[in-house]
Design an enzyme around this catalytic site. Structure first.
Site, PDB file in Angstrom:
ATOM      1  N   ASP A 100      -4.796   9.868   2.785  1.00 43.05           N
ATOM      2  CA  ASP A 100      -6.194   9.710   3.149  1.00 43.05           C
ATOM      3  C   ASP A 100      -6.295  10.809   4.205  1.00 43.05           C
ATOM      4  OD1 ASP A 100      -6.627   7.235   2.039  1.00 43.05           O
ATOM      5  OD2 ASP A 100      -6.093   6.066   3.626  1.00 43.05           O
ATOM      6  N   ARG A 113      -2.711  10.107  -3.150  1.00 42.27           N
ATOM      7  CA  ARG A 113      -3.880  10.573  -2.658  1.00 42.27           C
ATOM      8  C   ARG A 113      -3.799   9.985  -1.244  1.00 42.27           C
ATOM      9  NH1 ARG A 113      -8.152   8.900  -7.339  1.00 42.27           N
ATOM     10  NH2 ARG A 113      -7.500  10.174  -9.112  1.00 42.27           N
ATOM     11  N   ARG A 160       0.365   1.627   7.108  1.00 44.55           N
ATOM     12  CA  ARG A 160      -0.450   1.785   8.234  1.00 44.55           C
ATOM     13  C   ARG A 160      -0.618   0.296   8.768  1.00 44.55           C
ATOM     14  NH1 ARG A 160      -5.543   5.196   7.501  1.00 44.55           N
ATOM     15  NH2 ARG A 160      -5.919   4.573   9.676  1.00 44.55           N
TER      16      ARG A 160
END
Length: 259
Positions: A55, A53, A205
């Site tokens: 972002d 999933r 990230r």
């Protein structure tokens, strides 16, 4: 009902992420709307499931989803029909394959691979705008690699996961971090390739944002190990923006697409 696996590529810029949302555009929503044009089940509200999933703003070159359809499709004709109905959304079905009923895009996956693209140069990026993270200062590749080495293996990654992460455990095994450097006009592009069975929310990230600080000379490489050992979100470096992140592959015991 035959089950189909779909390999999907998309530009995440226009979307609020993969997952369908009532009031915002999503990749899942675009795909399900295309499927609804072809299949009565999706017209009635059936859903697809995906390997990851992603972002808002995150891209994919190898996302995998599965869908149960009410009729048999030739896989090539299915991918062609979906691509027709996906226009003009920046989403493409690269391949389709009929798979066994016990195949699940998310739960059958034994690994995921992500790539993060970072460009270091003074002049603004033009052609790659929205598809890379740009920093202005030069980076030390060997220092980045030295910092990254502390993260490979089985660790508690509390420091490198979002406070909103819903995973039951912060313990993950990071199988690989490989960093390559490529010359671009008047600068360098750094590509961070990360592989694991699964990732925590914002883990990639958070790692790349921290390693950028190492490359810029603001952190010594050993501080990455200290941040990991702290098991505290406060010890993490800055979380880099989403536009440089790509889901490149979902790995399965047997490749459903045969390529």
């Amino acid at each position: 009902m035959p089950r189909y696996a779909l390999k999907i590529e998309y530009d995440g810029g226009p979307f609020a992420g993969w997952q369908a949302q009532a009031d915002q555009p999503s990749v899942q929503g675009a795909l399900e709307a295309a499927l609804a044009r072809l299949d009565a089940g999706f017209a009635a509200g059936a859903r697809v499931a995906a390997a990851g999933r992603t972002d808002a703003g995150v891209h994919a070159t190898g996302q995998v989803a599965h869908a149960d359809l009410e009729k048999d499709w030739d896989p090539f004709r299915l991918s062609e029909a979906l691509n027709w109905h996906l226009k003009p959304a920046p989403v493409a079905v690269l391949a389709a394959a009929q798979v066994p009923q016990d195949f699940h895009a998310r739960f059958s996956a034994t690994g995921r691979r992500y790539t993060f693209r970072l460009i270091s140069r003074r002049a603004p990026v033009t052609h790659e705008r929205g598809r890379v993270w740009q920093v202005l200062q030069p980076l030390d590749l060997e220092a980045i690699r030295a910092g990254a080495a502390h993260l490979v293996g089985l660790h508690d990654f509390t420091t490198f996961r979002s406070t909103m992460c819903q995973a039951k455990s912060p313990v993950k095994s990071l199988d690989e971090i490989r960093i390559e450097a490529l010359e671009v006009p008047h600068g360098m592009e750094y590509r961070f390739h990360l592989s694991a069975r699964s990732f925590l929310h914002n883990q990639v990230r958070s790692i790349v944002g921290t390693l950028e600080r190492v490359g810029a000379g603001a952190w010594p490489p050993a501080r990455v190990a200290e941040a990991l050992a702290a098991r505290s979100r406060a010890a993490c470096g800055p979380v880099c923006p989403p536009q440089g992140l790509y889901l490149t592959e979902a790995v399965y015991p047997s490749d459903p697409f045969g390529d």
